[in-house]
Write an enzyme that holds these catalytic residues in place. Structure first.
Site, PDB file in Angstrom:
ATOM      1  N   LYS A  83       0.847  -1.196   0.000  1.00 27.20           N
ATOM      2  CA  LYS A  83       0.000   0.000   0.000  1.00 27.20           C
ATOM      3  C   LYS A  83       0.882   1.245   0.000  1.00 27.20           C
ATOM      4  CE  LYS A  83      -4.586   0.633   2.031  1.00 27.20           C
ATOM      5  NZ  LYS A  83      -5.389   0.607   3.278  1.00 27.20           N
TER       6      LYS A  83
HETATM    7  O1  G3P Z   1      -7.927   1.524   5.606  1.00 30.04           O
HETATM    8  C1  G3P Z   1      -8.301   2.447   4.637  1.00 30.04           C
HETATM    9  C2  G3P Z   1      -9.653   3.061   4.928  1.00 30.04           C
HETATM   10  O2  G3P Z   1     -10.651   2.057   4.808  1.00 30.04           O
HETATM   11  C3  G3P Z   1      -9.743   3.711   6.308  1.00 30.04           C
HETATM   12  O3  G3P Z   1     -10.945   4.376   6.375  1.00 30.04           O
HETATM   13  O4  G3P Z   1     -11.947   6.530   7.128  1.00 30.04           O
HETATM   14  O5  G3P Z   1     -12.403   4.414   8.394  1.00 30.04           O
HETATM   15  O6  G3P Z   1     -10.137   5.454   8.540  1.00 30.04           O
HETATM   16  P1  G3P Z   1     -11.363   5.226   7.672  1.00 30.04           P
END
Ligand code: G3P
Length: 218
Positions: A83
């Site tokens: 990533k």
């Molecule tokens: O891991 C990437 C993404 O899915 C994180 O999203 O906004 O829940 O931190 P968030």
């Protein structure tokens, strides 16, 4: 549509795998920090629990360092997808890693313009964060629709991974928009099962069954 679990927590992955519907895992530095285990060790453990794509994120800041770090992550297991953040140094690293046959997931994507850069660099996956776009009052799902349209127009093979998912409707709408993958917290995966009519209907089926066959002494 592939379902990925968005977590670095081993217990959550162990709970989800038996459902037979989870195709991979995505992690990020914040999710890793919550577990407090060295990324290499945690990623190795995750690769022993689930046989599917596992995204492990670099934390370097220059392309040269990301390339070296990405090579190291890719060596941990054949399922590792490296990533990389969607910044110029990251795109340069993606171009180089792709040429070496290392699969990449370009993350922190918030615009169709950025997604075009990821596809041109040969990314295996691009991760538009729909929840965080919604969080600032913009239509996050438009991002998925725009990216899918553009990628289809040019035949880009980069998979669109709907990320930053806040609930089941995000998964459904991302599927309608043509996203290849949805990555979600375990809580959202569980929420997808629930409908009051399913639960009510099953309760009635079993009550009728028990009433009939228990009375019949069966
Ligand atoms: O891991 C990437 C993404 O899915 C994180 O999203 O906004 O829940 O931190 P968030």
């Amino acid at each position: 549509m592939k379902f990925f679990l968005d977590t670095a927590n081993l217990d959550e992955i162990r709970k989800a795998v038996p459902l037979g519907i989870v195709d991979g895992v995505t992690t990020n530095p914040s999710l890793m920090a919550r577990e407090g285990i060295a990324i290499e060790d945690q990623i190795r453990k995750i690769s022993g629990i689930i046989d599917g794509d596992i995204s492990a994120e670099v934390v370097s800041s220059t392309a040269k360092e990301m390339i070296v770090e990405g090579r190291g992550l890719a060596k941990i297991h054949r399922n590792i997808v490296v990533k990389v953040p969607l910044i110029p140094e990251g795109i340069a690293a993606v171009s180089a890693l792709t040429k070496e046959g290392i699969r990449t997931n370009v993350t922190l994507c918030f615009s169709a313009a950025q997604a075009l850069l990821a596809a041109k660099a040969g990314a295996y996956i691009v991760s538009p964060f729909i929840g965080r776009v919604d969080d600032i009052g913009w239509p996050g799902m438009d991002l998925i629709r725009d990216i899918v349209t553009i990628y289809n127009n040019y035949g880009y093979k980069t998979q669109v991974l709907a990320a930053s998912i806040r609930g089941p409707l995000h998964v459904v709408d991302a599927a309608k928009a043509g996203a290849h993958i949805a990555t979600m917290p375990l809580k959202v995966l569980h929420q997808m099962f629930h409908h009051p009519l399913t639960e009510k209907g099953l309760e009635e089926f079993l009550k009728d069954h028990n009433r009939a066959f228990q009375l019949a002494g069966a």
